[in-house]
Scaffold this active site. Structure first.
Site, short mmCIF file in Angstrom:
data_model
loop_
_atom_site.label_atom_id
_atom_site.label_comp_id
_atom_site.label_asym_id
_atom_site.label_seq_id
_atom_site.Cartn_x
_atom_site.Cartn_y
_atom_site.Cartn_z
N ARG A 20 0.83 -1.21 0.00
CA ARG A 20 0.00 0.00 0.00
C ARG A 20 0.86 1.26 0.00
O ARG A 20 0.52 2.25 -0.66
CB ARG A 20 -0.96 -0.04 1.20
CG ARG A 20 -2.06 -1.10 1.00
CD ARG A 20 -2.79 -1.42 2.27
NE ARG A 20 -3.97 -2.26 2.07
CZ ARG A 20 -3.96 -3.61 1.97
NH1 ARG A 20 -2.81 -4.27 2.04
NH2 ARG A 20 -5.07 -4.27 1.79
N ARG A 123 -5.95 -18.23 -9.04
CA ARG A 123 -6.76 -17.67 -7.94
C ARG A 123 -7.93 -16.85 -8.48
O ARG A 123 -7.86 -16.28 -9.56
CB ARG A 123 -5.85 -16.85 -7.01
CG ARG A 123 -4.82 -17.76 -6.34
CD ARG A 123 -3.88 -17.02 -5.44
NE ARG A 123 -4.56 -16.46 -4.28
CZ ARG A 123 -3.97 -15.69 -3.39
NH1 ARG A 123 -2.69 -15.36 -3.53
NH2 ARG A 123 -4.64 -15.23 -2.35
N SER A 166 -12.91 -9.59 2.56
CA SER A 166 -11.56 -9.56 2.02
C SER A 166 -11.06 -8.13 1.98
O SER A 166 -11.65 -7.27 1.32
CB SER A 166 -11.55 -10.16 0.62
OG SER A 166 -10.37 -9.77 -0.06
N GLN A 168 -8.49 -7.21 0.50
CA GLN A 168 -7.99 -6.96 -0.85
C GLN A 168 -9.11 -6.39 -1.72
O GLN A 168 -8.90 -5.46 -2.50
CB GLN A 168 -7.46 -8.25 -1.46
CG GLN A 168 -6.28 -8.81 -0.67
CD GLN A 168 -5.80 -10.14 -1.21
OE1 GLN A 168 -6.43 -10.74 -2.07
NE2 GLN A 168 -4.67 -10.60 -0.70
N ASP A 315 -3.73 -15.40 7.69
CA ASP A 315 -2.40 -15.78 7.19
C ASP A 315 -1.60 -16.59 8.20
O ASP A 315 -0.56 -17.18 7.86
CB ASP A 315 -1.60 -14.52 6.82
CG ASP A 315 -2.20 -13.82 5.60
OD1 ASP A 315 -2.97 -14.45 4.85
OD2 ASP A 315 -1.90 -12.62 5.41
N LYS A 342 -5.88 -19.44 -1.10
CA LYS A 342 -4.67 -18.61 -0.90
C LYS A 342 -3.61 -19.09 -1.90
O LYS A 342 -3.94 -19.71 -2.91
CB LYS A 342 -4.22 -18.73 0.56
CG LYS A 342 -5.19 -18.08 1.55
CD LYS A 342 -5.27 -16.58 1.37
CE LYS A 342 -6.25 -15.92 2.32
NZ LYS A 342 -6.45 -14.50 1.99
N ARG A 346 -4.41 -24.26 1.52
CA ARG A 346 -3.64 -24.40 2.77
C ARG A 346 -4.26 -25.42 3.73
O ARG A 346 -3.56 -25.94 4.59
CB ARG A 346 -3.46 -23.03 3.45
CG ARG A 346 -2.50 -22.15 2.68
CD ARG A 346 -2.27 -20.80 3.32
NE ARG A 346 -1.19 -20.11 2.63
CZ ARG A 346 -0.98 -18.79 2.67
NH1 ARG A 346 -1.77 -18.02 3.38
NH2 ARG A 346 0.03 -18.27 2.00
N ARG A 394 4.11 -19.70 3.22
CA ARG A 394 3.71 -19.91 4.63
C ARG A 394 3.71 -21.39 5.00
O ARG A 394 3.93 -21.75 6.16
CB ARG A 394 2.35 -19.27 4.90
CG ARG A 394 2.40 -17.76 4.68
CD ARG A 394 1.31 -17.01 5.40
NE ARG A 394 1.18 -15.68 4.84
CZ ARG A 394 1.97 -14.64 5.10
NH1 ARG A 394 2.97 -14.76 5.95
NH2 ARG A 394 1.76 -13.47 4.52
C1 S3P Z 1 -4.16 -9.01 2.52
C2 S3P Z 1 -5.38 -9.50 2.87
C3 S3P Z 1 -5.65 -10.91 3.16
C4 S3P Z 1 -4.34 -11.71 3.37
C5 S3P Z 1 -3.29 -11.36 2.38
C6 S3P Z 1 -2.96 -9.88 2.43
C7 S3P Z 1 -4.02 -7.57 2.25
O1 S3P Z 1 -6.38 -11.46 2.09
O2 S3P Z 1 -4.61 -13.10 3.33
O3 S3P Z 1 -2.09 -12.09 2.66
O4 S3P Z 1 -2.88 -7.06 2.28
O5 S3P Z 1 -5.04 -6.91 2.01
P1 S3P Z 1 -7.97 -11.25 2.02
O6 S3P Z 1 -8.22 -9.82 2.26
O7 S3P Z 1 -8.40 -11.65 0.64
O8 S3P Z 1 -8.51 -12.13 3.09
#
Ligand code: S3P
Length: 433
Positions: A20, A123, A166, A168, A315, A342, A346, A394
Site C-alpha cells: 500500500r 486464484r 476480504s 484486498q 495468514d 490462498k 492451505r 507460509r
Molecule cells: C491481505 C489480505 C488478506 C491476506 C493477504 C494480504 C491484504 O487477504 O490473506 O495475505 O494485504 O489486504 P484477504 O483480504 O483476501 O482475506
C-alpha cells in the site's frame, strides 16, 4: 531440532503495508520516500511495477532497508496512477498486488493488463472484477482469472455489499472510488484488516472503517508523506509459535506492526497459555508498532477457532496448526474456507503434512481438527518426510518451525519459496540455534 533458541531478529517489513505504501504514493501528489526492510518477492513485484509506470525510483539501502523515492500521478482533482500508454504489469505470486491494482488501474489514463505466476493465475479474480463492474469499471478477466485487463474508466460512488470478507477487495473498490464525487460505502460480512483505511486517513482522505463498513467521501487527493514500513507480524508469528512450544527459547523482535487486525495470533497464543511481551514504540507512518518478546512456558492448551476468530489470523493459520500439534488435547478450526484459495489450498497441505508427521488430524471443508502431542527434541530422523509446499511460503515456513521445535522432523520440498514474504527466514532460523 535445536536444544535452545535465543536471539534478536530484525524481521522483513510487513507486505500488506509495503504494497500500500508503494501503490498509494504512486497515486498521490508530490514526492515522498518509502522505506522497506528486506522486501520479499511480492513487494519487489509491486516496486518494479511502480518503477515501470515511472512513479518510483530505487535509492540506496540504509540501515538494512531499501528506500524508494515515489512521485504520484494525481491529477488536479483526484488521486491517480500515472501513465497514458498501455502497460502490462507482472504481479508475480502476489494476490494483494493484483487485486489492489485492479481497482487502482481504473484511475490510469492508459489500459493496464495484470499478469501473474501459475499459482496467482489459478486464484479467483471475479470476486474483485464483479463489484468493480457494478460501479462502472470496464475490465475483463480470463475465465475468472489472470490475465486481467482494465480500461481507464470513471467510477461512480456507490454502495457495495460484499459476499466475502476480504481486505484486498475492499482495497480495490476504495482505490477505484478515489476520483468519484460523493460517498462510497463497502460492507463485508465480517471483519477485515484495515491498512487501506488507516493509510488513506493518515494521508488526509475522508475515509473510515467502522464495524464491517468502509466509508469514503471523494474525490480524494493528498500530498504524499514519507513512510517507514514496520516489521511483519505475520513473519513474527513463526517465531512466536517456535518460542511458545520450544522448551528453551527467548526470542526478541523489534519494531513489529501491531495493528489490532493483524495480531490475532498473539491473542490466540495467549488463550492457549503462551506469554508474549509487547511494548508499543510508535512508527513513522500510519500503523502502530512495538517490540515483541516470546519466552518458553508451559505446554500450550488446545483451542477452538470459529469464523469470528479466523479473520484476524487468516495468514497465521498454517503456523497456528503447528502450535495446535504441540498443544494438549484436540484443537479445531472452522469457518476458514478462504484458506483453500490462498497461494495454495492451505487446508489440504497442512492436513497432509501433519498426517505425514504422524498426527491424528481430520480435514474439514472449512478447517481441521488436530490432536496434539508433546514436542520431542530427540535425535534427527534419517527417514524424516519431505513436506509438499506447492511453492507456498507460509507452508514452507510453518513446517520449518515444526522441524526446529520438535513437532516433527521433516524437510520442505521448496525452502526458497519463503522469499516471497521473508527472504532471510532460514538465516534467522540458523541464527537462533
Ligand atoms: C491481505 C489480505 C488478506 C491476506 C493477504 C494480504 C491484504 O487477504 O490473506 O495475505 O494485504 O489486504 P484477504 O483480504 O483476501 O482475506
Amino acid at each position: 531440532m535445536a536444544a535452545r533458541l535465543r536471539g534478536t531478529l530484525n524481521l522483513a517489513a510487513d507486505k500488506s503495508i509495503a504494497h500500500r505504501a508503494l501503490l498509494f504514493s504512486a497515486m498521490g501528489s508530490g514526492t515522498a520516500e518509502v522505506e522497506i526492510r528486506e522486501p520479499g518477492a511480492d513487494v519487489l513485484s509491486m516496486a518494479a511495477a511502480m518503477e515501470q509506470l515511472g512513479a518510483a525510483t530505487r535509492l540506496e539501502e540504509r540501515d538494512g532497508a531499501l528506500r524508494f523515492r515515489i512521485t504520484g500521478g494525481a491529477t488536479a482533482t483526484h488521486a491517480a496512477l500515472p501513465g497514458d500508454a498501455p502497460a502490462t504489469l507482472d504481479c508475480g505470486n502476489s494476490g494483494t498486488m493484483m487485486r489492489l491494482l485492479m481497482g487502482a488501474a481504473t484511475t490510469r489514463a492508459g489500459a493496464t493488463t495484470l499478469i501473474g505466476d501459475e499459482s496467482l493465475s489459478a486464484r479467483p479474480m471475479e470476486r474483485v472484477a464483479g463489484p468493480l463492474r457494478a460501479s462502472g469499471a470496464e475490465l475483463s478477466t480470463t475465465e475468472g482469472h489472470a490475465p486481467v485487463t482494465i480500461s481507464p474508466t470513471a467510477i461512480a460512488a456507490c454502495q457495495h455489499n460484499l459476499p466475502v470478507s476480504s481486505a484486498q477487495i475492499v482495497g480495490a473498490l476504495t482505490l477505484a472510488a478515489l476520483p468519484a464525487s460523493g460517498t462510497t460505502t463497502i460492507t463485508t460480512p465480517g471483519p477485515t484488516r484495515d491498512h487501506t483505511e488507516r493509510m488513506l486517513a493518515w494521508l488526509g482522505v475522508d475515509i473510515r472503517r467502522e464495524g464491517n463498513t468502509t466509508t469514503l467521501t471523494g474525490p480524494a487527493n493528498w500530498q504524499n508523506k514519507d513512510i517507514a514500513v514496520p516489521a511483519d507480524p505475520s513473519g513474527a508469528a513463526f517465531w512466536l509459535v517456535a518460542g511458545a512450544i520450544h522448551p528453551d527459547a527467548e526470542i526478541v523482535m523489534p519494531n513489529v506492526g501491531l495493528n489490532p487486525t493483524r495480531i490475532g495470533v498473539i491473542r490466540i497464543l495467549e488463550r492457549m497459555g503462551a506469554k508474549v511481551e509487547s511494548v508499543a514504540t510508535g512508527s513513522r507512518g500510519p500503523e502502530p508498532a512495538g517490540d515483541l518478546v516470546i519466552h518458553s512456558g508451559q505446554r500450550l492448551n488446545a483451542i477452538h477457532l470459529e469464523a469470528d476468530d479466523v479473520a484476524d489470523v487468516i495468514d497465521e493459520l498454517p503456523i497456528l496448526a503447528i502450535a495446535m500439534a504441540a498443544a494438549e488435547g484436540t484443537s479445531t478450526v472452522r469457518g476458514a474456507h478462504e484458506l483453500r484459495v490462498k497461494e495454495s489450498d492451505r487446508i489440504d497441505l497442512m492436513v497432509r503434512g501433519l498426517a505425514q508427521l504422524g498426527y491424528d488430524v481430520v480435514e474439514h471443508e472449512d478447517g481441521w481438527d488436530i490432536t496434539g502431542r508433546p514436542v520431542d527434541l530427540g535425535a534427527a530422523d534419517p527417514h524424516a518426510p519431505t513436506i509438499r509446499t506447492e511453492g507456498d511460503h507460509r507452508i514452507a515456513m510453518a513446517f520449518a518451525i515444526a522441524n526446529l521445535s520438535g513437532v516433527g522432523a521433516c524437510e520442505v520440498d521448496d525452502p526458497d519459496c519463503a522469499a516471497v514474504s521473508y527472504p532471510s527466514f532460514f538465516e534467522h532460523l540458523a541464527s537462533l540455534t
